[in-house]
Design a protein around this motif. Structure first.
Motif, PDB file in Angstrom:
ATOM      1  N   LEU A  70       0.926  -1.257  -0.003  1.00 37.81           N
ATOM      2  CA  LEU A  70       0.068  -0.034   0.102  1.00 37.81           C
ATOM      3  C   LEU A  70       0.800   1.296  -0.048  1.00 37.81           C
ATOM      4  O   LEU A  70       0.893   2.237  -0.657  1.00 37.81           O
ATOM      5  CB  LEU A  70      -0.967  -0.059   1.149  1.00 37.81           C
ATOM      6  N   ALA A  71       1.943   1.246   0.658  1.00 39.81           N
ATOM      7  CA  ALA A  71       2.817   2.417   0.842  1.00 39.81           C
ATOM      8  C   ALA A  71       3.656   2.831  -0.530  1.00 39.81           C
ATOM      9  O   ALA A  71       3.849   3.763  -0.854  1.00 39.81           O
ATOM     10  CB  ALA A  71       3.796   2.336   2.040  1.00 39.81           C
ATOM     11  N   ASN A  72       3.959   1.618  -1.019  1.00 42.25           N
ATOM     12  CA  ASN A  72       4.767   1.588  -2.285  1.00 42.25           C
ATOM     13  C   ASN A  72       3.790   2.066  -3.559  1.00 42.25           C
ATOM     14  O   ASN A  72       4.320   2.931  -4.291  1.00 42.25           O
ATOM     15  CB  ASN A  72       5.466   0.386  -2.450  1.00 42.25           C
ATOM     16  N   VAL A  73       2.634   1.729  -3.474  1.00 43.11           N
ATOM     17  CA  VAL A  73       1.598   2.109  -4.542  1.00 43.11           C
ATOM     18  C   VAL A  73       1.427   3.648  -4.378  1.00 43.11           C
ATOM     19  O   VAL A  73       1.433   4.297  -5.418  1.00 43.11           O
ATOM     20  CB  VAL A  73       0.308   1.416  -4.450  1.00 43.11           C
ATOM     21  N   ALA A  74       1.259   3.980  -3.161  1.00 42.96           N
ATOM     22  CA  ALA A  74       0.942   5.494  -2.964  1.00 42.96           C
ATOM     23  C   ALA A  74       2.337   6.330  -3.383  1.00 42.96           C
ATOM     24  O   ALA A  74       2.079   7.305  -3.986  1.00 42.96           O
ATOM     25  CB  ALA A  74       0.710   5.796  -1.342  1.00 42.96           C
ATOM     26  N   ALA A  75       3.271   5.712  -2.903  1.00 45.74           N
ATOM     27  CA  ALA A  75       4.543   6.638  -3.067  1.00 45.74           C
ATOM     28  C   ALA A  75       4.914   6.809  -4.553  1.00 45.74           C
ATOM     29  O   ALA A  75       5.316   7.788  -5.136  1.00 45.74           O
ATOM     30  CB  ALA A  75       5.772   5.887  -2.406  1.00 45.74           C
ATOM     31  N   VAL A  76       4.614   5.660  -5.484  1.00 47.95           N
ATOM     32  CA  VAL A  76       4.794   5.564  -6.916  1.00 47.95           C
ATOM     33  C   VAL A  76       3.925   6.559  -7.496  1.00 47.95           C
ATOM     34  O   VAL A  76       4.230   7.600  -8.170  1.00 47.95           O
ATOM     35  CB  VAL A  76       4.623   4.244  -7.524  1.00 47.95           C
TER      36      VAL A  76
END
Length: 266
Positions: A248-254
């Motif tokens: 979830l954090a990586n999707v938001a970050a990208v």
């Protein structure tokens, strides 16, 4: 960084409960299925998104407003700026304890004393409005970060453009809409990106004040993982939840990095 991630990935596909010692058999995606079908999962995701969106909205709006107020010269501006930024250096647990006992206590808290002074009934904030209380605590701590970024951005603004706009008859609202806000677009994108990444893992404020309750009213993804790991002693399910949070954090970050990149290209 890689070793703990690989260990978490390994634990997430085996049966690993501390209350059931023995062989750790491979069970595939069962831990993930158990985590996402937990009755608290949908509530935790909703609370996480609500906490995230509310804190970002509060810090961006109030951050811009306060930055505009302290951007112009006035006596004691340096001291005011230091005081505005200082809450960001308070540890999350200390921040939660301050709000829990000093501000929101229904008997001797500041809000209770104000309510009594005006003849109103004091509110037990952490019981009646648990998620809202956590949002206030987290927003208070992250607001100085937004203020600092916006003050820095405002100091690099072209003053000649503002003077020209004033001479052309533009009022304060028009100056803000057509000059100040576009200039702050990059700063806003940076604030939103950094806050979103860190706010996905808010834990100390919830653990210290509401304990995720009443019920699941203030439980977010991070606290749900904690409950699976330390309260249910299920390392496998907790590891699956941790990887879900990482995803979830990586999707938001990208998504946000691309948004910031588009702003920088303008």
């Amino acid at each position: 960084m890689i070793v703990p991630l690989l260990m978490t990935l390994y634990f997430s596909v085996i049966r690993y409960n501390l209350m059931q010692p023995g062989e750790h058999e491979f069970i595939g995606l069962m831990n993930y299925e158990f985590f996402v079908t937990d009755p608290s999962f949908s509530t935790a995701v909703g609370n996480t998104l609500l906490l995230l969106g509310s804190v970002i909205a509060i810090t961006v709006v109030l951050g811009i407003a306060i930055a505009l107020l302290v951007n112009e010269p006035f006596p004691g501006r340096g001291i005011v700026r230091v005081l505005l930024i200082s809450p960001f250096f308070v540890m999350p647990t200390v921040n939660a304890l301050l709000w829990k006992h000093m501000m929101m206590n229904p008997i001797y808290g500041v809000f209770a004393q104000i309510s009594k002074a005006v003849g109103a009934q004091p509110i037990d904030w952490l019981t009646d409005y648990p998620l809202f209380s956590v949002i206030v605590m987290v927003a208070w701590q992250w607001l100085p970060f937004a203020i600092l970024i916006f003050i820095t951005a405002l100091q690099s603004m072209n003053r000649e453009q503002l003077e020209a706009a004033r001479m052309d008859g533009a009022n304060a609202v028009q100056q803000f809409r057509f000059l100040v806000l576009p200039h702050l677009s990059r700063a806003i994108a940076v604030v939103v990106m950094i806050e979103m990444i860190f706010l996905l893992s808010v834990f100390a404020e919830i653990f210290t004040t509401t304990g995720g309750g009443p019920g699941d009213a203030s439980t977010n993804i991070a606290f749900l993982i904690f409950k699976q790991a330390l309260l249910n002693f299920d390392v496998g399910v907790a590891s699956a939840g941790a990887l879900f949070a990482v995803l979830l954090a990586n999707v938001a970050a990208v998504f946000l990095i691309r948004m910031v990149g588009k702003n920088l290209e303008r």
